[in-house]
Design an enzyme around this catalytic site. Structure first.
Site, PDB file in Angstrom:
ATOM      1  N   LYS A 208      27.433  40.820  23.529  1.00 31.51           N
ATOM      2  CA  LYS A 208      27.691  39.385  23.358  1.00 31.51           C
ATOM      3  C   LYS A 208      26.370  38.616  23.339  1.00 31.51           C
ATOM      4  O   LYS A 208      26.126  37.802  22.468  1.00 31.51           O
ATOM      5  CB  LYS A 208      28.600  38.898  24.491  1.00 31.51           C
ATOM      6  CG  LYS A 208      28.925  37.428  24.421  1.00 31.51           C
ATOM      7  CD  LYS A 208      29.908  37.016  25.511  1.00 31.51           C
ATOM      8  CE  LYS A 208      30.037  35.505  25.535  1.00 31.51           C
ATOM      9  NZ  LYS A 208      30.931  35.024  26.588  1.00 31.51           N
ATOM     10  N   GLY A 269      33.178  38.535  27.944  1.00 35.66           N
ATOM     11  CA  GLY A 269      32.948  39.951  27.645  1.00 35.66           C
ATOM     12  C   GLY A 269      34.165  40.811  27.971  1.00 35.66           C
ATOM     13  O   GLY A 269      34.580  41.660  27.174  1.00 35.66           O
ATOM     14  N   ARG A 270      34.772  40.592  29.135  1.00 38.34           N
ATOM     15  CA  ARG A 270      35.898  41.445  29.550  1.00 38.34           C
ATOM     16  C   ARG A 270      37.204  41.059  28.862  1.00 38.34           C
ATOM     17  O   ARG A 270      38.245  41.675  29.120  1.00 38.34           O
ATOM     18  CB  ARG A 270      36.048  41.392  31.070  1.00 38.34           C
ATOM     19  CG  ARG A 270      36.128  39.999  31.658  1.00 38.34           C
ATOM     20  CD  ARG A 270      35.947  40.031  33.165  1.00 38.34           C
ATOM     21  NE  ARG A 270      35.921  38.702  33.773  1.00 38.34           N
ATOM     22  CZ  ARG A 270      34.829  37.947  33.898  1.00 38.34           C
ATOM     23  NH1 ARG A 270      33.661  38.387  33.442  1.00 38.34           N
ATOM     24  NH2 ARG A 270      34.886  36.769  34.494  1.00 38.34           N
ATOM     25  N   GLU A 355      35.824  41.640  37.911  1.00 38.42           N
ATOM     26  CA  GLU A 355      34.783  40.700  37.498  1.00 38.42           C
ATOM     27  C   GLU A 355      35.399  39.293  37.397  1.00 38.42           C
ATOM     28  O   GLU A 355      34.715  38.296  37.607  1.00 38.42           O
ATOM     29  CB  GLU A 355      34.165  41.128  36.151  1.00 38.42           C
ATOM     30  CG  GLU A 355      32.770  40.571  35.932  1.00 38.42           C
ATOM     31  CD  GLU A 355      32.021  41.215  34.783  1.00 38.42           C
ATOM     32  OE1 GLU A 355      31.035  41.940  35.019  1.00 38.42           O
ATOM     33  OE2 GLU A 355      32.415  40.996  33.615  1.00 38.42           O
ATOM     34  N   HIS A 386      48.295  64.749  42.984  1.00 39.37           N
ATOM     35  CA  HIS A 386      47.772  65.949  43.631  1.00 39.37           C
ATOM     36  C   HIS A 386      46.406  65.703  44.252  1.00 39.37           C
ATOM     37  O   HIS A 386      45.676  66.644  44.560  1.00 39.37           O
ATOM     38  CB  HIS A 386      47.725  67.101  42.627  1.00 39.37           C
ATOM     39  CG  HIS A 386      49.095  67.442  42.128  1.00 39.37           C
ATOM     40  ND1 HIS A 386      49.948  68.302  42.784  1.00 39.37           N
ATOM     41  CD2 HIS A 386      49.805  66.964  41.059  1.00 39.37           C
ATOM     42  CE1 HIS A 386      51.099  68.370  42.131  1.00 39.37           C
ATOM     43  NE2 HIS A 386      51.034  67.561  41.081  1.00 39.37           N
TER      44      HIS A 386
END
Ligand code: F6P
Length: 542
Positions: A208, A269-270, A355, A386
């Site tokens: 970005k 960004g996210r 974030e 597991h």
């Protein structure tokens, strides 16, 4: 928005009292009291069915949580986001990832610009480029078609692309090889490129800001790698494209801005996997299936925007997260996809959620006196069962879990899928109802181990069920969590769209870089621990 501090809101106070009643109640009893609970506490949107009945809630809880959302101005805040208001107050920016998936022609004018038209201009350019790469019309420096695509980026410029590629691998062009390089550890780039031919490889430099040191370092080394093999700087134009908001820096780096795909400061960004940051996704899927991914996002956006809070999937999930975080003191939320293709989904969610809501002050800068963003984590089922599920079943901590299942496998094989899916239902059941002392004894268990085998239950889960994993469903699923995060942030009154906390580490690392190779004395103006570590590193490095 001038809402009252969280603890002063009447619904918060009522929830505090209500929690004292609910805390001692068991899901066994709640289910016994209402045989229709499993159907009543379910909602559906955009191809996702949410069963939230195995939560420690009653009708009263849900009413109070919805009231809390209203007292937190959730609806007005949501509408402000969709209208392009500058709700990211600390960066004075609009938050418009929802515009990235609005259909062509939807009017949305922000500061005099039709943002949806801008979005579709870029989407059209991406589609044209993707078609040329996929058809072989785009040729590399030596005239060969592109066979390998390497995305270089980090954080939101990596996690979305990797997650989407893995999630939708079934739908990708298998003649193309995709790699993702994020870590500045040279091993990442070295392993990603070691078996590739440069003249068949395209690098997408995704950033970005185009100022992130990891990405620029990797991109520079990738350029060296390419030039080592092809020799001619003219090759860069055929083998490097950029995705960024920063035209000047792209040009400075030496990438022709004709080969740049832009986005805007109002895309965090996210929240950017459906912007040009999704170029690798579009190359893998083709423009049409990328369009289906966007349509899935948009359908969930519309559900979030228009559905009453009580039946609104992301609102319900966000409010339940608040219920456990602030009233039960839960520190984390597990997300377990029972779908191997979603193996990177928990990692993707970690940036999206943590974030966004890892914040300690309100929008007007007051320290909060309640917990905010929980830790999100997870692994695909059944593998997690597991390893760490034991702690969820019998440990001392309350860990709410989202279990994500699909009715159809993308790789049907004998009875694998029913075995897989039975575990989704079995885990939700075991976590909710556990196993009583009486039941354990009735199995003839020796008295000495009865206590060890008792499972208290009363562990909450959400079960999300879809028919099968498709681009559309993935879009809806990501948007569901995006808006759940929004709901949480609205109630906590935090800025879910900045990330100042990551800056300090970046600045300090930049200061330390030259110290690691310097031998100059006097040296190191840091604390004694950092100084000692740097000295030891230098000694070991020599
Ligand atoms: O360090 C955090 C961060 O700023 C993220 O928010 C962002 O997604 C990532 O770095 C990468 O930033 P850029 O796309 O500008 O390289």
């Amino acid at each position: 928005m001038a809402t009252q501090p969280l603890r002063n809101r009447p619904a918060y106070q009522a929830l505090t009292e209500h929690h004292a009643e609910i805390e001692g109640r068991h899901l066994r009893d709640l289910f016994a009291e209402d045989p229709t609970r499993g159907e009543r506490y379910a909602a559906e949107a955009a191809g996702l069915y949410l069963d939230y009945s195995k939560n420690r809630i009653t009708d009263k809880t849900l009413n109070l949580l919805a009231q809390l959302a209203r007292e937190s101005d959730l609806e007005a805040r949501r509408d402000a986001m969709f209208a392009g208001d500058r709700i990211n107050v600390s960066e004075n920016r609009s938050v418009l990832h929802v515009a990235l998936r609005m259909p062509k022609g939807t009017p949305l004018v922000v500061d005099g610009t039709d943002v949806v038209a801008q979005v579709h201009d870029v989407l059209d350019r991406m589609a044209d480029f993707a078609t040329r790469i996929r058809s072989g019309a785009w040729r590399g420096h030596t005239g060969k078609p592109i066979r390998n695509i390497v995305n270089i980026g980090i954080g939101g410029s990596d996690l979305g692309p990797v997650m989407a590629y893995e999630a939708l691998r079934h739908y990708t062009d298998r003649n193309l090889t995709f790699r993702f390089v994020s870590n500045v550890d040279a091993t990442d780039l070295a392993e990603a490129t070691r078996d590739l031919a440069a003249d068949e490889t395209l690098f997408i430099v995704s950033s970005k800001t185009f100022g992130t040191i990891e990405t620029l370092t990797n991109a520079t080394s990738a350029r060296d790698w390419l030039l080592d093999q092809l020799g001619d700087p003219a090759a860069i134009a055929k083998h490097f494209v950029a995705v960024s908001t920063n035209t000047e820096r792209v040009a400075e780096f030496g990438i022709d801005t004709a080969n740049m795909f832009g986005f805007w400061d109002w895309v965090g960004g996210r929240y950017s996997m459906d912007s040009a940051i999704g170029l690798s996704t579009m190359l893998a899927l083709g423009p049409e299936q990328f369009g289906q991914l966007l349509a899935g996002f948009h359908e969930m956006d519309e559900h979030f925007r228009t559905t009453p809070l009580e039946r609104n999937l992301p609102v319900l999930m966000g409010l339940l997260a608040i219920w456990y975080t602030d009233f039960f003191g839960a520190a984390s939320i597990g997300v377990m996809p029972y779908e191997q293709y979603l193996k990177r989904f928990p990692a993707y969610l970690q940036q999206l959620t943590m974030e966004s809501n890892g914040k300690h002050v309100t929008l007007d800068g007051r320290p909060v006196d309640y917990q905010t963003g929980p830790v999100y984590w997870g692994e695909p089922g059944t593998n997690g069962q597991h390893s760490f599920y034991q702690l969820i079943h019998q440990g001392t901590r309350l860990i709410p879990v989202d279990l994500i299942g699909f009715a159809q496998s993308l790789n049907p094989l004998r009875d694998h899928h029913d075995i897989l899916s039975s575990n989704v239902f079995a885990q939700a059941l075991a976590l909710a109802f556990g196993k009583t002392e009486q039941e354990v004894r009735a199995e003839g268990t020796p008295e000495a181990v009865v206590a060890h085998r008792v499972m208290q239950g009363n562990r909450p889960t959400n079960v999300l069920l879809a028919q099968k994993l498709t681009p559309h469903v993935l879009g809806a699923l990501v948007a569901l969590y995006e808006h759940s995060v929004f709901t949480q942030g609205a109630v906590w009154d935090v800025d879910s769209f900045d990330q100042w906390g990551v800056e300090l580490g970046k600045v300090l690392a930049v200061a330390i870089i030259p110290e690691l190779s310097s031998t100059a004395e006097p040296e190191l103006g840091h604390d004694s621990s950092t100084n000692a570590l740097i000295r030891r590193y230098r000694a070991l490095k020599a």
